[in-house]
Design an enzyme around this catalytic site. Structure first.
Site, mmCIF file in Angstrom:
data_model
loop_
_atom_site.group_PDB
_atom_site.id
_atom_site.type_symbol
_atom_site.label_atom_id
_atom_site.label_comp_id
_atom_site.label_asym_id
_atom_site.label_seq_id
_atom_site.Cartn_x
_atom_site.Cartn_y
_atom_site.Cartn_z
ATOM 1 N N HIS A 64 0.859 -1.198 0.000
ATOM 2 C CA HIS A 64 0.000 0.000 0.000
ATOM 3 C C HIS A 64 0.886 1.236 0.000
ATOM 4 O O HIS A 64 1.284 1.744 1.040
ATOM 5 C CB HIS A 64 -0.924 -0.026 1.231
ATOM 6 N N ASP A 284 1.435 3.381 3.331
ATOM 7 C CA ASP A 284 0.459 4.339 2.799
ATOM 8 C C ASP A 284 1.189 5.640 2.438
ATOM 9 O O ASP A 284 0.615 6.729 2.493
ATOM 10 C CB ASP A 284 -0.669 4.606 3.808
HETATM 11 ZN ZN LIG Z 1 -3.724 4.789 0.862
#
Ligand SMILES: [Zn+2]
Length: 392
Positions: A64, A284
């Site tokens: 991710h 992320d």
């Molecule tokens: Zn994300």
């Protein structure tokens, strides 16, 4: 050419080997043993590279990630993306899933087409040591309006097989992971279809109640995206999606261990709940990672970065976390040892997305993608495909 690598430890990562010998030929691992158990030195006819007190571990996998080094995976050109790979490998990552955000469907499809080009392109450079994109993670457009975070509401759509098929075709089948809110109309059918195509279906950006999350798992969902963030909060009498994610031993789950998205104490609770085999670390990370504070793009979203915190309006917008720091944070936030934390960045993500035959572990026959770590978890060197091992 044969190269023999040694160090103090090797984490496969399911096992730990002291005084290891890692033999590499033609970019692949051909032998793993211990100096203690080997009678004749494996160094015969090979170059020996000794990393002293360091530990060898599989290269980290980030399933991710939206960007870094000033580049966004949806906006960067195919010629620019290797620079992101170079930045990632300097932080121990050898493979990643380029992750989209909700954007206009046509520009998403154009980005998927570009990313498929990069995924299919074999490296021609003998010296290339950059992390490689192994697949695509669709974070959106099938997300909950209520738990959308910074994904623009105008680009969220209700899931249909038709739209999923359009995205799948644009990505030429390289979609390996999809985050979806199971409670929105049409989601269960798309979850089942994506699972049938071996996509790792991950529930997230969701306001689902417990029974809906359980139904998603019965339909083929098997993972959860940035647990706690963009999810209906856990209530002890109304546990919702988080109750399912933390209590179901058939579900793997990931977390952003930057100490900003989730408090260190709750990261520790998460690790205890999912355990050393099912907890997965993600970053992320967005384009600002590795860059000074300022304004950056996350797909179509403009993000303000100040003191390591990424925001758009009142919401957190990705992170500037790197995977090596996530691993070190786990050893600080919990009582997990370095090899246990390493597992959550290697074998566990590989297993979660169905790639553990080739990635996330050191074993005979797999490509020599590994990282050399100090005892404190700092990245000393990253090797991709056996390249970059020549003594300096
Ligand atoms: Zn994300």
């Amino acid at each position: 050419m044969k190269t023999v690598v040694t160090a103090r430890h090797l984490y496969t990562p399911a096992e730990e080997i002291t005084n290891p010998l890692l033999v590499i030929e033609d970019g692949h691992i051909t032998e793993i043993s211990s100096r203690a158990s080997r009678s004749s030195p494996a160094t015969k006819n090979g170059t020996l590279v000794d990393f002293g007190d360091a530990a060898l571990a599989p290269g980290f996998l980030d399933i991710h990630i939206h960007g870094g080094a000033g580049l966004d995976v949806m906006l960067a050109s195919t010629a620019e993306l290797p620079r992101l790979g170079q930045f990632l490998s300097s932080h121990g990552v050898t493979g990643y899933f380029a992750t989209t955000v909700a954007a206009p469907l046509d520009s998403t499809c154009a980005a998927l087409d570009r990313l498929a080009d990069v995924i299919e392109k074999k490296t021609s450079d003998e010296g290339a040591t950059e992390a490689r994109p192994l697949g695509i993670h669709l974070e959106g457009p099938f997300l909950s309006h209520k738990r959308r975070g910074v994904h623009p509401p105008e680009y969220l759509v209700e899931p249909t097989i038709k739209i999923f098929e359009k995205l799948w075709q644009a990505a030429r089948g390289h979609v390996r992971m999809m985050t979806i809110a199971p409670e929105i109309s049409g989601a269960m059918e798309v979850i089942a279809e994506a699972a049938r195509r071996k996509v790792c279906v991950s529930i997230g950006h969701s306001d689902a109640e417990l029974p809906v999350a359980q139904e998603a798992v019965r339909n083929g969902a098997r993972h959860a995206t940035h647990t706690f963030n963009a999810m209906r909060p856990l209530d002890h009498r109304n546990p919702g999606i988080i109750g399912e994610v933390l209590s179901d031993d058939t579900v793997t789950a990931d977390i952003i261990a930057d100490g900003i998205h989730v408090s260190p104490e709750v990261v520790k609770l998460f690790l205890q709940a999912k355990g050393p085999e099912r907890a997965v670390l993600i970053t992320d990370a967005m384009s600002a990672t590795g860059m000074p504070d300022g304004r950056y793009q996350l797909g179509p979203i403009q993000v303000e970065v100040k003191d390591g915190k990424c925001t758009a309006g009142d919401s957190l917008a990705g992170s500037v976390l790197t995977m090596d720091r996530a691993v070190r944070n786990v050893t600080r936030f919990s009582n997990w040892t370095l090899p246990k934390a390493v597992r959550a960045a290697t074998l566990n993500p590989a297993h979660a997305v169905g790639l553990s035959a080739k990635y996330g572990r050191l074993a005979v026959g797999v490509e020599a993608n590994f990282v050399v770590l100090s005892s404190a978890g700092d990245v000393l060197k990253t090797i991709v495909g056996g390249r970059g091992l020549q003594p300096n």
